[in-house]
Design an enzyme around this catalytic site. Sequence first.
Site, PDB file in Angstrom:
ATOM      1  N   PHE A  25       4.725 -12.197  19.310  1.00 18.70           N
ATOM      2  CA  PHE A  25       4.066 -10.914  19.521  1.00 18.70           C
ATOM      3  C   PHE A  25       3.386 -10.866  20.894  1.00 18.70           C
ATOM      4  O   PHE A  25       3.409  -9.856  21.578  1.00 18.70           O
ATOM      5  CB  PHE A  25       3.040 -10.657  18.408  1.00 18.70           C
ATOM      6  N   GLY A  94      -1.950  -3.186   8.484  1.00 13.87           N
ATOM      7  CA  GLY A  94      -2.354  -1.848   8.065  1.00 13.87           C
ATOM      8  C   GLY A  94      -2.744  -1.751   6.602  1.00 13.87           C
ATOM      9  O   GLY A  94      -2.928  -0.654   6.084  1.00 13.87           O
ATOM     10  N   GLY A  96      -5.455  -3.536   5.328  1.00 10.24           N
ATOM     11  CA  GLY A  96      -6.845  -3.960   5.175  1.00 10.24           C
ATOM     12  C   GLY A  96      -7.044  -5.460   5.098  1.00 10.24           C
ATOM     13  O   GLY A  96      -8.165  -5.923   4.866  1.00 10.24           O
ATOM     14  N   ASN A 125      -3.628  -5.279  23.741  1.00  9.92           N
ATOM     15  CA  ASN A 125      -3.472  -5.193  22.287  1.00  9.92           C
ATOM     16  C   ASN A 125      -4.440  -4.132  21.734  1.00  9.92           C
ATOM     17  O   ASN A 125      -5.477  -4.448  21.146  1.00  9.92           O
ATOM     18  CB  ASN A 125      -3.716  -6.556  21.645  1.00  9.92           C
ATOM     19  N   GLN A 126      -4.085  -2.878  21.948  1.00 12.07           N
ATOM     20  CA  GLN A 126      -4.966  -1.775  21.573  1.00 12.07           C
ATOM     21  C   GLN A 126      -5.305  -1.742  20.084  1.00 12.07           C
ATOM     22  O   GLN A 126      -6.458  -1.475  19.730  1.00 12.07           O
ATOM     23  CB  GLN A 126      -4.378  -0.436  22.029  1.00 12.07           C
ATOM     24  N   TYR A 132     -11.743  -4.138  16.437  1.00  9.26           N
ATOM     25  CA  TYR A 132     -13.032  -4.767  16.748  1.00  9.26           C
ATOM     26  C   TYR A 132     -14.104  -3.729  17.066  1.00  9.26           C
ATOM     27  O   TYR A 132     -15.281  -3.954  16.799  1.00  9.26           O
ATOM     28  CB  TYR A 132     -12.875  -5.768  17.888  1.00  9.26           C
TER      29      TYR A 132
END
Length: 150
Positions: A25, A94, A96, A125-126, A132
């Site tokens: 990734f 996605g 949780g 890494n948007q 965060y």
Amino acid sequence: MYLIRRAKIEDCIQLMELIKELAEFEKAPQEVTVSLTHFEKSGFGANPVWWAFVAQDEVSNKIVAFALYYIRYSTWKGQKLYLEDLIVTEAYRGKGIGRLLFDRLIEEAKERNLSGMVWQALDWNQPALDFYKKYNAVFDSEWVNCSINF
């Protein structure tokens, strides 16, 4: 449902698979050079230097995410939890799971009476940065990462 628990040595093969997925990734698969033996010894040997929490799918029993951390020392603030990696396998993002692991890390830091938690995130890494921000994390662009490889 997902069980959040402490990692065990038996988990290391699956953890290494997730580490390699993360490296792909991050466009750096060649950077993973640690052996399984070294990884196991470093986390479960006589003097462990890392600990981890895993997220286990309670249906398949597969580890689908983990957060690996260690304790670092700040001469200004004392001991802090350093989050080395938080990895959720792509098919489970996605849902949780990252939040469950991150919340568990915060709980761990508080249980250990640490002065806080620190980590790094890639500037591109948007999704991670947005995650965060939900925790009101402080982003510090003043420091430059430095390292020496042997």
